[in-house]
Scaffold this motif. Structure first.
Motif, PDB file in Angstrom:
ATOM      1  N   PRO A 242      28.949  35.269 108.257  1.00  0.00           N
ATOM      2  CA  PRO A 242      28.182  35.622 107.051  1.00  0.00           C
ATOM      3  C   PRO A 242      27.143  34.546 106.734  1.00  0.00           C
ATOM      4  N   ASP A 243      26.303  34.827 105.768  1.00  0.00           N
ATOM      5  CA  ASP A 243      25.224  33.903 105.415  1.00  0.00           C
ATOM      6  C   ASP A 243      25.764  32.781 104.528  1.00  0.00           C
ATOM      7  N   VAL A 244      26.550  31.894 105.133  1.00  0.00           N
ATOM      8  CA  VAL A 244      27.064  30.727 104.415  1.00  0.00           C
ATOM      9  C   VAL A 244      26.837  29.494 105.281  1.00  0.00           C
ATOM     10  N   ASP A 245      26.596  28.346 104.627  1.00  0.00           N
ATOM     11  CA  ASP A 245      26.375  27.103 105.373  1.00  0.00           C
ATOM     12  C   ASP A 245      27.533  26.123 105.209  1.00  0.00           C
ATOM     13  N   VAL A 273      27.478  24.494 109.993  1.00  0.00           N
ATOM     14  CA  VAL A 273      28.488  24.910 109.015  1.00  0.00           C
ATOM     15  C   VAL A 273      29.384  23.718 108.702  1.00  0.00           C
ATOM     16  N   ALA A 274      29.471  23.352 107.433  1.00  0.00           N
ATOM     17  CA  ALA A 274      30.432  22.331 107.010  1.00  0.00           C
ATOM     18  C   ALA A 274      31.775  23.013 106.747  1.00  0.00           C
ATOM     19  N   VAL A 275      32.860  22.339 107.120  1.00  0.00           N
ATOM     20  CA  VAL A 275      34.202  22.924 106.980  1.00  0.00           C
ATOM     21  C   VAL A 275      35.115  21.930 106.285  1.00  0.00           C
ATOM     22  N   ILE A 276      35.857  22.424 105.284  1.00  0.00           N
ATOM     23  CA  ILE A 276      36.866  21.604 104.613  1.00  0.00           C
ATOM     24  C   ILE A 276      38.148  22.424 104.489  1.00  0.00           C
ATOM     25  N   GLY A 277      39.288  21.763 104.690  1.00  0.00           N
ATOM     26  CA  GLY A 277      40.589  22.408 104.551  1.00  0.00           C
ATOM     27  C   GLY A 277      41.339  21.860 103.361  1.00  0.00           C
ATOM     28  N   ALA A 278      42.661  21.944 103.423  1.00  0.00           N
ATOM     29  CA  ALA A 278      43.521  21.386 102.378  1.00  0.00           C
ATOM     30  C   ALA A 278      44.889  21.100 102.998  1.00  0.00           C
ATOM     31  N   ASP A 279      45.562  20.106 102.480  1.00  0.00           N
ATOM     32  CA  ASP A 279      46.913  19.651 102.853  1.00  0.00           C
ATOM     33  C   ASP A 279      46.915  18.305 103.561  1.00  0.00           C
ATOM     34  N   ASP A 280      45.771  17.887 104.134  1.00  0.00           N
ATOM     35  CA  ASP A 280      45.674  16.589 104.812  1.00  0.00           C
ATOM     36  C   ASP A 280      46.728  16.447 105.910  1.00  0.00           C
ATOM     37  N   PRO A 319      63.670  25.464  78.182  1.00  0.00           N
ATOM     38  CA  PRO A 319      63.134  25.367  79.548  1.00  0.00           C
ATOM     39  C   PRO A 319      61.992  24.352  79.627  1.00  0.00           C
ATOM     40  N   GLU A 320      62.040  23.515  80.651  1.00  0.00           N
ATOM     41  CA  GLU A 320      60.992  22.517  80.872  1.00  0.00           C
ATOM     42  C   GLU A 320      59.849  23.146  81.666  1.00  0.00           C
ATOM     43  N   VAL A 321      58.635  22.736  81.347  1.00  0.00           N
ATOM     44  CA  VAL A 321      57.455  23.196  82.070  1.00  0.00           C
ATOM     45  C   VAL A 321      56.652  21.968  82.483  1.00  0.00           C
ATOM     46  N   HIS A 322      56.414  21.838  83.780  1.00  0.00           N
ATOM     47  CA  HIS A 322      55.666  20.700  84.304  1.00  0.00           C
ATOM     48  C   HIS A 322      54.502  21.208  85.144  1.00  0.00           C
ATOM     49  N   ARG A 323      53.315  20.694  84.869  1.00  0.00           N
ATOM     50  CA  ARG A 323      52.148  21.045  85.680  1.00  0.00           C
ATOM     51  C   ARG A 323      52.020  20.023  86.810  1.00  0.00           C
ATOM     52  N   VAL A 324      51.995  20.523  88.026  1.00  0.00           N
ATOM     53  CA  VAL A 324      51.991  19.648  89.192  1.00  0.00           C
ATOM     54  C   VAL A 324      50.861  20.047  90.129  1.00  0.00           C
ATOM     55  N   LEU A 325      50.815  19.472  91.312  1.00  0.00           N
ATOM     56  CA  LEU A 325      49.837  19.765  92.352  1.00  0.00           C
ATOM     57  C   LEU A 325      48.518  19.040  92.087  1.00  0.00           C
ATOM     58  N   GLY A 326      48.556  17.713  92.127  1.00  0.00           N
ATOM     59  CA  GLY A 326      47.331  16.935  92.026  1.00  0.00           C
ATOM     60  C   GLY A 326      46.472  17.118  93.265  1.00  0.00           C
ATOM     61  N   SER A 327      45.148  17.087  93.097  1.00  0.00           N
ATOM     62  CA  SER A 327      44.226  17.357  94.202  1.00  0.00           C
ATOM     63  C   SER A 327      43.133  16.305  94.247  1.00  0.00           C
ATOM     64  N   SER A 328      42.789  15.860  95.460  1.00  0.00           N
ATOM     65  CA  SER A 328      41.675  14.927  95.644  1.00  0.00           C
ATOM     66  C   SER A 328      41.095  15.131  97.039  1.00  0.00           C
ATOM     67  N   VAL A 329      39.778  14.985  97.160  1.00  0.00           N
ATOM     68  CA  VAL A 329      39.091  15.235  98.437  1.00  0.00           C
ATOM     69  C   VAL A 329      39.186  14.010  99.335  1.00  0.00           C
ATOM     70  N   VAL A 330      39.442  14.249 100.614  1.00  0.00           N
ATOM     71  CA  VAL A 330      39.369  13.206 101.646  1.00  0.00           C
ATOM     72  C   VAL A 330      38.198  13.571 102.552  1.00  0.00           C
ATOM     73  N   PRO A 331      37.030  12.974 102.340  1.00  0.00           N
ATOM     74  CA  PRO A 331      35.847  13.349 103.139  1.00  0.00           C
ATOM     75  C   PRO A 331      35.913  12.773 104.553  1.00  0.00           C
ATOM     76  N   ARG A 332      35.601  13.617 105.528  1.00  0.00           N
ATOM     77  CA  ARG A 332      35.536  13.155 106.916  1.00  0.00           C
ATOM     78  C   ARG A 332      34.307  13.790 107.576  1.00  0.00           C
ATOM     79  N   GLU A 333      34.291  13.838 108.900  1.00  0.00           N
ATOM     80  CA  GLU A 333      33.084  14.198 109.620  1.00  0.00           C
ATOM     81  C   GLU A 333      32.699  15.663 109.556  1.00  0.00           C
ATOM     82  N   SER A 334      33.662  16.561 109.241  1.00  0.00           N
ATOM     83  CA  SER A 334      33.375  18.000 109.307  1.00  0.00           C
ATOM     84  C   SER A 334      32.521  18.495 108.141  1.00  0.00           C
TER      85      SER A 334
END
Length: 335
Positions: A242-245, A273-280, A319-334
């Protein structure tokens, strides 16, 4: 015809352990059940454990539950959707932490069962607690589990369920991080992979929404890109690109699949095309070019085990409620 008598060895009992260790049966019970209410010297504890190992004695979980008046079994239904190495490692950490708290963890394969039907199947095992990954459980299912004796129901997913403790995982934040990074790198036509595997929409939908929210008002476009986790699907997508960069590929596994297909189709990464994933994942660091990713911080397995233990000890608590799943980018060559 001559008959042959086969002698079946007796199963060792706590009385056998007590005789070999030179202590009372009560002491054996206190030591092997990790009871803190009675002080027992370290040499005595060692003698009991050595006697139990020598005899091959294993405590009877059902009998222990009868004495305690409740089960010590924590049920972990197997995820109904594909999970990657990151989440699998987290579940293993939870399993180990609960074991150290003297719970017996049982994983239940509930393929084909959903919602309240699954909850009824779990309830038949009379667990003291249930950890429910993903979505599908509703308030009625929580009530079924509690009526069967479950003192704690904990959900791990994007939404809270009435009556259950909740670890809320903010998958929108993952999409926001990825899209903002691609925008900062000068990309303006951004694709977001939407996996076609059943059940993943509960995670991919919020990630796509997060990417759109991050770029709202910037003039950049965000396009959902369907992709099944097969080489054929990736090759077809790369052939009719598709027309994405740039593309946020849902996670590192889909990113690696797509990168190889794009390269096979003659597209340069990141120039075309630049590509980024998630999970490291480690494999992403071994690719050429190395894969940019969103590092996801899951909650500590020890913290989740402690939450289960608190809920079991105080089943009437809020019932306890906790918000989790912190996220941060690790930039590399892709990118």
């Amino acid at each position: 015809m001559r008959s042959v008598m086969v002698q079946i060895p007796n199963t060792p009992t706590s009385a056998d352990v007590a005789r070999l260790a030179g202590v009372s049966r009560a002491t054996v019970s206190y030591v092997l059940n990790n009871t803190d209410a009675v002080r027992i010297s370290e040499p005595t504890r060692r003698r009991v454990h050595e006697a139990a190992r020598e005899l091959g004695y294993v405590p009877h979980a059902a009998a222990r539950s009868l004495r305690a008046g409740r089960s010590r079994t924590v049920l972990m239904p197997a995820p109904a959707v594909p999970v990657g190495p990151l989440y699998s490692a987290f579940l293993n950490e939870v399993h180990s932490a609960l074991g150290r708290l003297d719970y017996t963890v049982v994983q239940y394969g509930s393929v084909g069962l959903q919602g309240d039907e699954a909850a009824r199947a779990w309830a038949e095992l009379r667990p003291v607690a249930v950890l429910v990954p993903g979505t599908g459980l509703g308030p009625r299912g929580v009530a079924v589990l509690k009526r069967s004796g479950a003192r704690a129901v904990v959900t791990l997913g994007p939404e809270r369920v009435e009556g259950a403790h909740a670890l809320l995982m903010d998958h929108e934040a993952v999409g926001r991080c990825a899209a903002a990074h691609l925008y900062e790198r000068g990309r303006r036509r951004i694709g977001v992979v939407v996996p076609q595997e059943p059940g993943l929409e509960a995670y991919s939908g919020p990630r796509l929404a997060g990417a759109r929210r991050a770029l709202r008002g910037t003039g950049a476009s965000v396009t959902g890109v369907p992709l099944a986790y097969t080489e054929r699907s990736a090759a077809e997508l790369a052939e009719h690109w598709p027309d994405v960069d740039a593309v946020f590929a849902y996670n590192d596994e889909y990113a690696m699949l797509l990168m190889r297909a794009l390269q096979d189709a003659g597209r340069r990464i990141p120039e075309d095309v630049a590509v980024i994933g998630a999970d490291d994942l480690m494999l992403g660091r071994l690719l050429r070019p190395r894969l940019s990713t969103v590092r996801i911080e899951l909650p500590s397995g020890r913290d989740l085990a402690a939450l289960v233990d608190r809920a079991v000890r105080d089943p009437g608590g809020e019932p306890e409620v906790h918000r989790v799943l912190g996220s941060s980018v690790v930039p590399r060559e892709s990118t």
